[in-house]
Scaffold this motif. Structure first.
Motif, PDB file in Angstrom:
ATOM      1  N   ALA A 119       1.095  -1.228   0.301  1.00  7.03           N
ATOM      2  CA  ALA A 119       0.121   0.198  -0.035  1.00  7.03           C
ATOM      3  C   ALA A 119       1.263   1.157   0.215  1.00  7.03           C
ATOM      4  CB  ALA A 119      -0.468  -0.038   1.250  1.00  7.03           C
ATOM      5  N   GLY A 120       2.131   1.252  -0.347  1.00  2.00           N
ATOM      6  CA  GLY A 120       3.220   2.235   0.315  1.00  2.00           C
ATOM      7  C   GLY A 120       4.110   2.611   0.681  1.00  2.00           C
ATOM      8  N   VAL A 121       3.397   1.946   1.971  1.00  5.95           N
ATOM      9  CA  VAL A 121       3.985   2.567   3.522  1.00  5.95           C
ATOM     10  C   VAL A 121       5.651   1.916   3.977  1.00  5.95           C
ATOM     11  CG1 VAL A 121       4.158   1.520   5.664  1.00  5.95           C
ATOM     12  CG2 VAL A 121       1.457   2.941   4.671  1.00  5.95           C
ATOM     13  N   ARG A 122       6.395   2.324   4.221  1.00  7.69           N
ATOM     14  CA  ARG A 122       8.271   2.169   3.739  1.00  7.69           C
ATOM     15  C   ARG A 122       8.441   2.264   5.529  1.00  7.69           C
ATOM     16  NH1 ARG A 122       6.220   0.573   0.589  1.00  7.69           N
ATOM     17  NH2 ARG A 122       6.582   0.540  -1.905  1.00  7.69           N
ATOM     18  N   ARG A 123       8.181   2.761   5.606  1.00  9.64           N
ATOM     19  CA  ARG A 123       8.840   2.848   7.321  1.00  9.64           C
ATOM     20  C   ARG A 123       7.400   3.067   8.312  1.00  9.64           C
ATOM     21  NH1 ARG A 123      11.337   8.166   8.773  1.00  9.64           N
ATOM     22  NH2 ARG A 123       9.562   9.130   8.918  1.00  9.64           N
ATOM     23  N   ILE A 124       7.857   1.986   9.260  1.00 12.32           N
ATOM     24  CA  ILE A 124       6.184   2.017  10.379  1.00 12.32           C
ATOM     25  C   ILE A 124       7.463   2.205  12.206  1.00 12.32           C
ATOM     26  CG2 ILE A 124       5.514   0.260   9.095  1.00 12.32           C
ATOM     27  CD1 ILE A 124       6.245  -1.762  10.934  1.00 12.32           C
ATOM     28  N   ASN A 125       6.558   2.440  12.858  1.00  9.87           N
ATOM     29  CA  ASN A 125       6.896   2.884  14.441  1.00  9.87           C
ATOM     30  C   ASN A 125       6.360   1.460  14.621  1.00  9.87           C
ATOM     31  OD1 ASN A 125       8.488   4.970  13.461  1.00  9.87           O
ATOM     32  ND2 ASN A 125       6.836   6.275  15.421  1.00  9.87           N
ATOM     33  N   VAL A 126       7.252   0.978  16.123  1.00 14.19           N
ATOM     34  CA  VAL A 126       7.075  -0.452  17.489  1.00 14.19           C
ATOM     35  C   VAL A 126       7.862  -0.303  18.068  1.00 14.19           C
ATOM     36  CG1 VAL A 126       7.140  -2.825  16.887  1.00 14.19           C
ATOM     37  CG2 VAL A 126       7.140  -2.302  14.958  1.00 14.19           C
ATOM     38  N   SER A 127       6.066  -0.371  19.147  1.00 17.06           N
ATOM     39  CA  SER A 127       6.364  -0.153  20.181  1.00 17.06           C
ATOM     40  C   SER A 127       7.020  -0.916  21.022  1.00 17.06           C
ATOM     41  CB  SER A 127       5.224   0.432  20.893  1.00 17.06           C
ATOM     42  OG  SER A 127       4.560   1.581  20.345  1.00 17.06           O
ATOM     43  N   LEU A 128       8.203  -1.313  21.803  1.00 16.84           N
ATOM     44  CA  LEU A 128       8.267  -2.369  22.234  1.00 16.84           C
ATOM     45  C   LEU A 128       9.196  -1.770  23.404  1.00 16.84           C
ATOM     46  CD1 LEU A 128       9.067  -5.972  22.151  1.00 16.84           C
ATOM     47  CD2 LEU A 128      10.839  -4.771  20.742  1.00 16.84           C
ATOM     48  N   ASP A 129       8.715  -2.122  24.943  1.00 18.90           N
ATOM     49  CA  ASP A 129       9.394  -1.666  26.230  1.00 18.90           C
ATOM     50  C   ASP A 129      10.780  -2.577  26.474  1.00 18.90           C
ATOM     51  OD1 ASP A 129       7.874   0.441  25.518  1.00 18.90           O
ATOM     52  OD2 ASP A 129       5.773  -0.271  26.863  1.00 18.90           O
TER      53      ASP A 129
END
Ligand code: SAM
Ligand code: SF4
Length: 337
Positions: A119-129
């Motif tokens: 869908a064109g997403v190239r960067r994501i943020n993943v939350s991980l503590d």
């Protein structure tokens, strides 16, 4: 062809280029700093439909928004959410939208990393503590670390650039600072620490971990690595440093700081279509009513302009005073973190 409309400029001459949209208040985790274990979620009819979300984002893009971040709750648990992402691709293809991103807890990435890339997403943020499975289970209450790690691996394989977001919690992940930094470096991921905000009534007085100031966290990093401050700002509350030895970028988000207000280029929309033009203030306007009143984009765009016209200069006051006990009354899962 329609003429391009005048861009969205707020009363303090800031152009609005960045929109963050929460697509659901639901989540498959119950992180202790974010939700209570027994959350009551909104009835479905309160939420914007996928079609309404598309119309809303499309109007903002027409009015000059270039960066769209999808968040929640957990955005990837919203049913058929890929339909929405696929719809947004047309704006990337046309060049109007420069970036489509998502903030996720990673639990659904094994399934959705490929479709997000398509869908064109190239960067994501993943939350991980934490990288410790037991601690992960404790902080998220319902999450499983192995599932998230598989999701992150799938994202990288699909070609997505991953940034890890870690909430800094004293006595919880303090001892993992270097381990997290090294793990991110090994996997070519940037890392950003978020200072914990005391949130609404989430019944976790016994919360795991306590406030850990990012000033102290940074000082600890500096004890081991040579750091260079980076001038780069994103118009938001993040600041960045580079670890000279590895080139790794580390970010610090202090949500309560207000030293970025002058350059603030962003607004947020909740899953019910309320627009918050300032993270630090409670003032908001409703965009769901105009969305439901008419199919005519002019009606919606008029409401958007009115809302942007109310964007305050900043939150240069102690907004912890807004509630008697020093808490922000809204949940992050509502406004989207
Ligand atoms: N579920 C997704 C996730 O966890 O990435 C997106 C929504 S979540 C509300 C967005 C971000 O807000 C996450 O990085 C989360 O760690 C952060 N967050 C939630 N509650 C917070 C709090 N009380 N203080 C600071 N950050 C918080
Ligand atoms: Fe869910 Fe994200 Fe909140 Fe955790 S931080 S409960 S994953 S919305």
């Amino acid at each position: 062809m329609q003429d391009a409309p005048a861009p969205l400029i707020d009363p303090f001459a800031r152009a609005i280029r960045y929109l963050r949209v929460s697509v659901t208040d639901r989540c498959d985790f119950r992180c202790v700093y974010c939700m209570s274990e027994n959350m009551t979620f909104l009835p479905k009819k309160e939420l914007l439909t996928l079609e309404e979300l598309d119309r809303l984002c499309t109007s903002f893009i027409r009015l000059g928004v270039e960066k769209l971040r999808i968040t929640g709750g957990e955005p990837l648990v919203r049913r058929d959410i890929m339909t929405f992402f696929q719809g947004m691709k047309r704006h990337l293809d046309s060049g109007a939208l420069k970036e489509l991103t998502v903030t996720t807890n990673g639990s659904q990435l094994e399934k959705f990393a490929g479709p997000l890339f398509d869908a064109g997403v190239r960067r994501i943020n993943v939350s991980l503590d934490t990288l410790d499975a037991d601690k992960f289970a404790a902080i998220t209450r319902w999450g499983r670390l192995s599932q998230v790690l598989r999701g992150i691996a799938a994202a990288r394989e699909a070609g997505l650039r991953v940034k890890i977001n870690t909430v800094a919690l004293k006595g919880f992940n303090e001892d993992e600072l270097f381990r997290l930094a090294e793990w991110c470096a090994e996997n070519e991921m940037d890392l950003t620490f978020i200072e914990v905000m005391p949130m609404g009534d989430i019944g976790n007085e016994d919360r795991l971990g306590q406030f850990w100031s990012l000033k102290d966290l940074r000082a600890e990093l500096e004890g081991r690595y040579a750091l260079t401050d980076l001038a780069e700002r994103s118009g938001g509350p993040a600041r960045y440093v580079r670890i000279e030895a590895t080139g790794q970028k580390i970010g610090f988000i202090t949500p309560l700081s207000h030293n970025f207000c002058e350059s603030c280029n962003r607004v947020r929309i909740t899953c019910t279509g309320e627009i918050y033009t300032c993270l630090g203030q409670e003032g908001h306007s409703d965009l769901r009513a105009p969305l439901r009143a008419s199919e005519d984009p002019a009606v919606l765009e008029d409401a958007i302009r009115k809302a942007i016209g109310l964007k305050p200069k900043g939150h240069d006051f102690d907004y912890s005073r807004q509630t008697v006990d020093g808490r922000v009354s809204r949940h992050m899962s509502h406004t989207g973190g």
